[in-house]
Design a protein around this motif. Structure first.
Motif, mmCIF file in Angstrom:
data_model
loop_
_atom_site.group_PDB
_atom_site.id
_atom_site.type_symbol
_atom_site.label_atom_id
_atom_site.label_comp_id
_atom_site.label_asym_id
_atom_site.label_seq_id
_atom_site.Cartn_x
_atom_site.Cartn_y
_atom_site.Cartn_z
ATOM 1 N N ASN A 1 0.706 49.582 -36.265
ATOM 2 C CA ASN A 1 1.212 50.418 -35.178
ATOM 3 C C ASN A 1 1.522 49.530 -33.972
ATOM 4 O O ASN A 1 0.689 48.705 -33.573
ATOM 5 C CB ASN A 1 0.182 51.483 -34.780
ATOM 6 N N TYR A 2 2.722 49.713 -33.410
ATOM 7 C CA TYR A 2 3.113 48.934 -32.236
ATOM 8 C C TYR A 2 3.379 49.879 -31.077
ATOM 9 O O TYR A 2 4.125 50.864 -31.204
ATOM 10 C CB TYR A 2 4.358 48.092 -32.501
ATOM 11 N N LEU A 3 2.746 49.599 -29.928
ATOM 12 C CA LEU A 3 2.859 50.432 -28.736
ATOM 13 C C LEU A 3 3.781 49.742 -27.729
ATOM 14 O O LEU A 3 3.521 48.612 -27.295
ATOM 15 C CB LEU A 3 1.474 50.644 -28.114
ATOM 16 N N SER B 1 5.804 54.652 -25.969
ATOM 17 C CA SER B 1 6.358 54.987 -27.272
ATOM 18 C C SER B 1 5.702 54.093 -28.324
ATOM 19 O O SER B 1 5.096 53.064 -28.015
ATOM 20 C CB SER B 1 7.873 54.783 -27.276
ATOM 21 N N ASN B 2 5.810 54.476 -29.578
ATOM 22 C CA ASN B 2 5.204 53.661 -30.628
ATOM 23 C C ASN B 2 5.972 53.808 -31.936
ATOM 24 O O ASN B 2 6.644 54.824 -32.177
ATOM 25 C CB ASN B 2 3.744 54.030 -30.844
ATOM 26 N N ALA B 3 5.875 52.799 -32.767
ATOM 27 C CA ALA B 3 6.424 52.805 -34.110
ATOM 28 C C ALA B 3 5.308 52.408 -35.062
ATOM 29 O O ALA B 3 4.442 51.582 -34.713
ATOM 30 C CB ALA B 3 7.602 51.845 -34.226
ATOM 31 N N LEU C 1 6.652 56.034 -42.628
ATOM 32 C CA LEU C 1 7.267 55.245 -41.566
ATOM 33 C C LEU C 1 7.716 56.196 -40.473
ATOM 34 O O LEU C 1 8.339 57.231 -40.759
ATOM 35 C CB LEU C 1 8.465 54.457 -42.107
ATOM 36 N N GLY C 2 7.420 55.869 -39.207
ATOM 37 C CA GLY C 2 7.813 56.791 -38.147
ATOM 38 C C GLY C 2 7.756 56.166 -36.769
ATOM 39 O O GLY C 2 7.349 55.017 -36.590
ATOM 40 N N PHE C 3 8.194 56.963 -35.780
ATOM 41 C CA PHE C 3 8.144 56.526 -34.386
ATOM 42 C C PHE C 3 7.986 57.742 -33.486
ATOM 43 O O PHE C 3 8.301 58.885 -33.863
ATOM 44 C CB PHE C 3 9.408 55.746 -34.000
ATOM 45 N N ASN C 4 7.495 57.493 -32.277
ATOM 46 C CA ASN C 4 7.383 58.514 -31.240
ATOM 47 C C ASN C 4 7.953 57.940 -29.950
ATOM 48 O O ASN C 4 7.572 56.836 -29.530
ATOM 49 C CB ASN C 4 5.927 58.917 -31.027
ATOM 50 N N PHE C 5 8.885 58.673 -29.330
ATOM 51 C CA PHE C 5 9.527 58.230 -28.092
ATOM 52 C C PHE C 5 8.988 59.042 -26.930
ATOM 53 O O PHE C 5 9.041 60.276 -26.915
ATOM 54 C CB PHE C 5 11.045 58.403 -28.191
ATOM 55 N N ASN C 6 8.429 58.341 -25.933
ATOM 56 C CA ASN C 6 7.887 58.986 -24.733
ATOM 57 C C ASN C 6 8.399 58.315 -23.460
ATOM 58 O O ASN C 6 7.706 58.278 -22.444
ATOM 59 C CB ASN C 6 6.354 58.923 -24.761
ATOM 60 N N GLY C 7 9.628 57.784 -23.510
ATOM 61 C CA GLY C 7 10.156 57.024 -22.385
ATOM 62 C C GLY C 7 10.639 57.863 -21.222
ATOM 63 O O GLY C 7 10.908 57.326 -20.140
ATOM 64 N N ILE C 8 10.786 59.170 -21.389
ATOM 65 C CA ILE C 8 11.228 60.069 -20.322
ATOM 66 C C ILE C 8 10.138 61.091 -20.070
ATOM 67 O O ILE C 8 9.562 61.647 -21.015
ATOM 68 C CB ILE C 8 12.558 60.763 -20.705
ATOM 69 N N SER C 9 9.823 61.329 -18.834
ATOM 70 C CA SER C 9 8.686 62.181 -18.492
ATOM 71 C C SER C 9 8.825 63.599 -19.028
ATOM 72 O O SER C 9 7.822 64.242 -19.353
ATOM 73 C CB SER C 9 8.510 62.220 -16.965
ATOM 74 N N SER D 1 9.926 64.186 -25.148
ATOM 75 C CA SER D 1 9.201 63.452 -26.191
ATOM 76 C C SER D 1 9.881 63.722 -27.528
ATOM 77 O O SER D 1 10.177 64.884 -27.850
ATOM 78 C CB SER D 1 7.733 63.898 -26.270
ATOM 79 N N LEU D 2 10.147 62.657 -28.250
ATOM 80 C CA LEU D 2 10.797 62.776 -29.544
ATOM 81 C C LEU D 2 9.986 62.020 -30.594
ATOM 82 O O LEU D 2 9.356 61.005 -30.293
ATOM 83 C CB LEU D 2 12.217 62.201 -29.499
ATOM 84 N N GLY D 3 10.004 62.526 -31.793
ATOM 85 C CA GLY D 3 9.297 61.858 -32.878
ATOM 86 C C GLY D 3 9.968 62.135 -34.206
ATOM 87 O O GLY D 3 10.580 63.196 -34.406
#
Length: 206
Positions: free
Chosen positions: A132-134, A139-141, A181-189, A192-194
């Motif tokens: 897991n990379y933060l 966000s993380n992948a 395999l997945g990712f979560n995007f939290n770059g905008i307040s 949130s996308l995953g």
């Protein structure tokens, strides 16, 4: 844990008493190692599970004339280890775990015309590994692999109500390999996308 149940099926001239006893113990310990360049978290543990089921059948309401008696015992014990290694200021996490188990199920069935004593032992092994990379924006992948298994439930292995074929000695644990395999995007307040995808391949599915 103890539980008693009774079933009255007068139209079938069948009365049944069932007693169950269960015991579960799961000790574990967590060891944490902190260094300037990494943090390592190791979890070690084990568990023991004991189940006993006794089911008796009668052909009279007073439960004086016993027609069959089935005593089923299931004992399982396992040990496991799970290690998490955090690197690069805890932005990268590597995970690995393994578990070994021994499960024994016995059935002692007796009736006026039949006496059977059956036993089956399973020794499955499961594993897990992941990365897991933060990212700086939280966000993380991630990627994860699991080797999974499931042993038969008691009522899948044994017909303990006096009907059916008794003990199913041909039933084996099911095994599988899972990849995710997945990712979560939290770059905008306010957003949130995953997304994730997985592949699960099973063998000897029950």
């Amino acid at each position: 844990k103890h539980k008693e149940n009774g079933a009255d099926m007068e139209s079938w001239f069948s009365w049944t008493d069932t007693d169950t006893n269960s015991l579960y113990v799961s000790p574990s310990v967590i060891l944490t190692f902190n260094q300037d360049s990494f943090t390592n978290i190791l979890t070690l543990g084990g568990d023991f599970h004991s189940d006993r089921l006794r089911s008796r059948g009668f052909n009279d309401r007073a439960r004086e004339n016993e027609t069959w008696d089935n005593d089923v015992t299931k004992l399982s014990g396992g040990i496991f280890a799970l290690n998490e290694l955090k690197l690069l200021d805890e932005t990268l996490t590597l995970t690995f775990g393994i578990r070994g188990e021994r499960e024994q199920i016995e059935s002692d069935f007796g009736s006026a015309s039949t006496a059977e004593d059956d036993e089956e032992i399973f020794t499955p092994v499961s594993m897990t590994a992941g990365i897991n990379y933060l990212f700086p924006d939280c966000s993380n992948a991630y990627f994860r692999y699991d080797r999974v298994y499931r042993t038969p439930f008691t009522d899948e292995q044994v017909s303990y109500q006096g009907y059916g074929e008794g003990f199913n000695s041909s039933l084996e644990p099911e095994y599988g390999h899972s990849f995710e395999l997945g990712f979560n995007f939290n770059g905008i307040s306010w957003l949130s996308l995953g997304a994730s995808g997985y592949v699960l391949a099973m063998k000897d599915e029950i």
